[in-house]
Write a protein that holds these residues in place. Structure first.
Motif, short mmCIF file in Angstrom:
data_model
loop_
_atom_site.label_atom_id
_atom_site.label_comp_id
_atom_site.label_asym_id
_atom_site.label_seq_id
_atom_site.Cartn_x
_atom_site.Cartn_y
_atom_site.Cartn_z
N THR B 496 43.51 48.18 98.49
CA THR B 496 43.84 47.74 97.13
C THR B 496 45.24 48.22 96.78
O THR B 496 45.53 49.42 96.91
N TRP B 509 45.02 52.18 97.46
CA TRP B 509 43.80 52.89 97.87
C TRP B 509 43.17 52.14 99.03
O TRP B 509 43.56 51.01 99.32
N ALA B 511 39.85 51.65 98.88
CA ALA B 511 38.72 50.94 98.26
C ALA B 511 39.04 50.71 96.79
O ALA B 511 39.76 51.49 96.18
N ARG B 512 38.50 49.62 96.27
CA ARG B 512 38.78 49.30 94.87
C ARG B 512 37.91 50.16 93.96
O ARG B 512 36.69 50.25 94.16
N ASP B 513 38.56 50.79 92.98
CA ASP B 513 37.83 51.66 92.06
C ASP B 513 38.43 51.45 90.67
O ASP B 513 39.57 51.82 90.41
N SER B 515 38.15 52.72 87.73
CA SER B 515 38.69 53.78 86.88
C SER B 515 39.98 54.34 87.47
O SER B 515 40.92 54.67 86.74
N LYS B 516 40.07 54.41 88.81
CA LYS B 516 41.33 54.84 89.41
C LYS B 516 42.45 53.85 89.11
O LYS B 516 43.59 54.23 88.87
#
Ligand SMILES: Cc1cc2nc3c(=O)[nH]c(=O)nc-3n(C[C@H](O)[C@H](O)[C@H](O)COP(=O)(O)OP(=O)(O)OC[C@H]3O[C@@H](n4cnc5c(N)ncnc54)[C@H](O)[C@@H]3O)c2cc1C
Lengths: 68, 527
Positions: B496, B509, B511-513, B515-516
């Motif tokens: 991402t 990142w 992985a998609r997160d 809140s990050k």
């Protein structure tokens, strides 16, 4: 081992800048002296006489060719 | 439009008749390439902009002729990219000569699979003309020609500008003012600031000649050629059969004398040969300098382009870096005007672009020092490098006749979120997006065209599918990545990237997160 004449440095522009900067404010005679010391230092670091001889030959030949 | 002769008309405006100064959210001083680019960027984001220029014509003479890939990508976002590339001359091959011999040639052709070439050549009046025409299409932009700023009061809550016109003086107040008023920047002087640095004790004759001679479309650079001994010469092609020739003249040359056709023509003939017919289009004599202002931001007053920094032309960093300044400031000013960001974001314009200016000045100084050695010993080293370069590959890397202008990566910017997962290369936080081929709905296209003008989240899913989400509206769409895209972004399923509105990477990142991502957006807004 052969003399490596392929690019072998990360940042040639930074090297060249440092080289010219190291001669700043020297007289021509001092620059000669400094260059001579530089050759001796680097030759010792290389250590292999065959490699140094190859470098000496190339430096000499390209110089004679330029004057021809 | 004839871009060399076109005259814009002065029009009296209502601000000139009101009793107390009118207030405007953004006033840009200077309609050069940088001021125009910034005005278009802001107007496209929905901001109203007043642009003041003391003149009524486009660039006099060709001036900047090399526009780099990153500039062309920014021009795409301003709506003039394709037009600029179509008119420009694309070139890839450069040749370097020492005395009468070819030392080596290089091919600038970057890695394939980018929409735009590394560089195009185009007279500055075309680039400015395209920008001016685009600006005229945008109702948010009010361009006032023959409006010369003669006094400035940086009052903290804004800037009061006194403006001289054919109908006399008037004043306006700008909430935010951007000085794009060129290397002699009157605004800089009016606030008591200076651009400091190094002036090179040398003079260059710049001659543009029109001819139909069959020279190849290449950049030729001579060190110490027989037709112009002890100095350097550059030959470069522009559109309309115009060629740029730069002759190094030395410090003792008389600039006024050297501009006279009877002095210029023999120099050009010595290069081209006696029987080549040509016409002089533009002649000028320059001394080059590398300088910059200590601070590009003074409260609500900003400096952009040549007013903030000046470089010698070797490596074509003047206009190119100025366009990047405008690209950096546009979205930040917009975010502040919308109330979603404040001081820290504005300050990041200064820190990011001051860093970029230092990088450009360093590169341009190194080229200038190589081309115009300052001492006997530096000339000796230069000539030794040139002499070795013919048969020794390493020495070609030392020869410096100008380095390709590349965009700065803001690797240390406080707007970046540091990597928490490992990447093998890819595009680092702070670096500008890299283009690559993609396809959407079966149609081949380019990644850069997929990036919106807002923050964007780009997620590599699987089966080569990539989802691009606008962070302002939440709208998303998919494209199919090429192998080049996947390798340039070191993408694996889940990878991402968060892009800023100027298409620099803010964070990435594995992985998609959600809140990050929203934390990283806040960070990139200086919150
Ligand atoms: C010979 C030469 C070759 C070059 N080659 C290249 C190249 O190949 N690539 C490259 O990227 N760059 C090159 N450059 C640099 C490039 O031309 C400049 O960097 C570029 O023009 C800067 O744009 P600007 O908008 O900041 O300033 P400018 O183009 O100087 O525009 C400033 C504007 O402000 C206006 N103005 C000034 N004072 C006032 C005032 N008081 N009130 C209102 N308006 C005012 C002026 O009329 C002008 O329109 C070259 C420059 C020269 C001289």
């Amino acid at each position: 081992m052969l003399l490596n004449t392929e690019p072998n440095m990360q940042d040639f522009d930074a090297f060249y800048e440092a080289l010219i900067e190291s001669h700043r404010d020297l007289t021509t005679a001092q620059s000669h002296e400094m260059n001579a010391k530089l050759v001796l230092l680097l030759a010792n670091h290389i250590g292999e006489l065959d490699v140094v001889r190859d470098a000496l030959r190339r430096a000499r030949e390209t110089t004679l060719a330029a004057q021809a | 439009m004839n871009y060399q002769t076109h005259e814009f008309t002065y029009q009296r405006c209502p601000d000139q008749t009101v009793s107390s100064p009118a207030r405007h959210p953004v006033v840009i001083v200077g309609a050069g390439p940088v001021g125009l680019a910034l005005a278009i960027d802001l107007a496209q984001r929905g901001q109203k902009v007043v642009v003041l220029d003391d003149d009524f014509r486009l660039s006099s003479g060709s001036r900047a002729i090399c526009f780099a890939k990153r500039t062309l990508e920014i021009f795409d976002t301003l709506g003039i990219g394709d037009q600029t590339v179509a008119k420009g001359v694309s070139w890839n091959v450069g040749k370097v000569f020492h005395r009468d011999a070819l030392v080596y040639q290089f091919n600038l052709l970057p890695e394939p699979a980018h929409k735009h070439p590394a560089f195009i050549n185009l007279q500055q009046y075309y680039a400015e003309g395209f920008l001016a025409e685009r600006a005229a299409q945008l109702p948010n932009i009010e361009l006032r020609w023959k409006n010369r700023v003669v006094a400035v009061d940086n009052i903290g809550s804004g800037t009061t500008l006194t403006i001289d016109t054919p109908d006399g003086e008037y004043a306006i107040i700008a909430d935010y003012c951007v000085a794009c008023d060129g290397s002699r920047s009157p605004i800089r002087k009016l606030i008591g600031e200076e651009s400091k640095g190094q002036v090179f004790k040398d003079r260059f004759l710049i001659a543009d000649v029109k001819m139909t001679a069959p020279f190849p479309t290449e950049r030729w650079f001579w060190f110490d050629p027989p037709f112009h001994p002890n100095q350097s010469v550059l030959l470069h092609k522009q559109p309309d059969d115009v060629w740029r020739i730069d002759f190094q003249l030395g410090w003792d040359a008389d600039p006024e004398e050297e501009k006279k056709p009877e002095r210029v023509i023999p120099r050009v003939q010595a290069l081209l040969g006696k029987d080549v017919e040509f016409k002089l289009e533009w002649v000028s004599v320059y001394t080059f300098a590398c300088t910059r202002m200590p601070k590009f931001r003074h409260g609500r007053l900003f400096f952009c382009g040549d007013s903030a920094h000046l470089v010698s032309p070797f490596g074509a960093r003047g206009a190119n870096s100025g366009i990047q300044d405008s690209n950096n400031l546009g979205w930040k000013l917009d975010a502040v005007l919308r109330g979603i960001a404040s001081n820290p974001l504005l300050e990041s314009y200064a820190t990011e672009r001051e860093f970029a200016a230092d990088e450009n000045i360093l590169n341009s100084t190194r080229s200038t020092d190589f081309i115009t050695p300052k001492s006997e010993i530096s000339r000796l080293f230069r000539d030794a490098a040139l002499s070795l370069a013919k048969d020794h590959a390493f020495a070609r890397r030392i020869v410096n006749s100008g380095r390709l202008s590349l965009p700065s990566s803001y690797l240390n910017s406080s707007l970046n979120t540091l990597d928490e997962a490992a990447f093998d290369g890819g595009v680092k936080p702070g670096a500008p997006a890299l283009d690559a081929p993609i396809s959407r709905d079966g149609v081949n296209s380019w990644f850069m065209s997929e990036l919106p003008s807002s923050f964007a989240c780009v997620v590599y899913k699987e089966n080569n599918t990539v989802e691009v989400t606008r962070m302002d509206t939440g709208a998303s769409q998919n494209f199919v990545a090429s192998t080049e895209w996947i390798s340039r972004y070191d993408a694996a399923p889940g990878t991402t990237y968060l892009f800023r509105p100027d298409h620099h990477v803010a964070a990435r990142w594995r992985a998609r997160d959600a809140s990050k991502i929203s934390n990283a957006v806040r960070r990139a807004l200086g919150q």
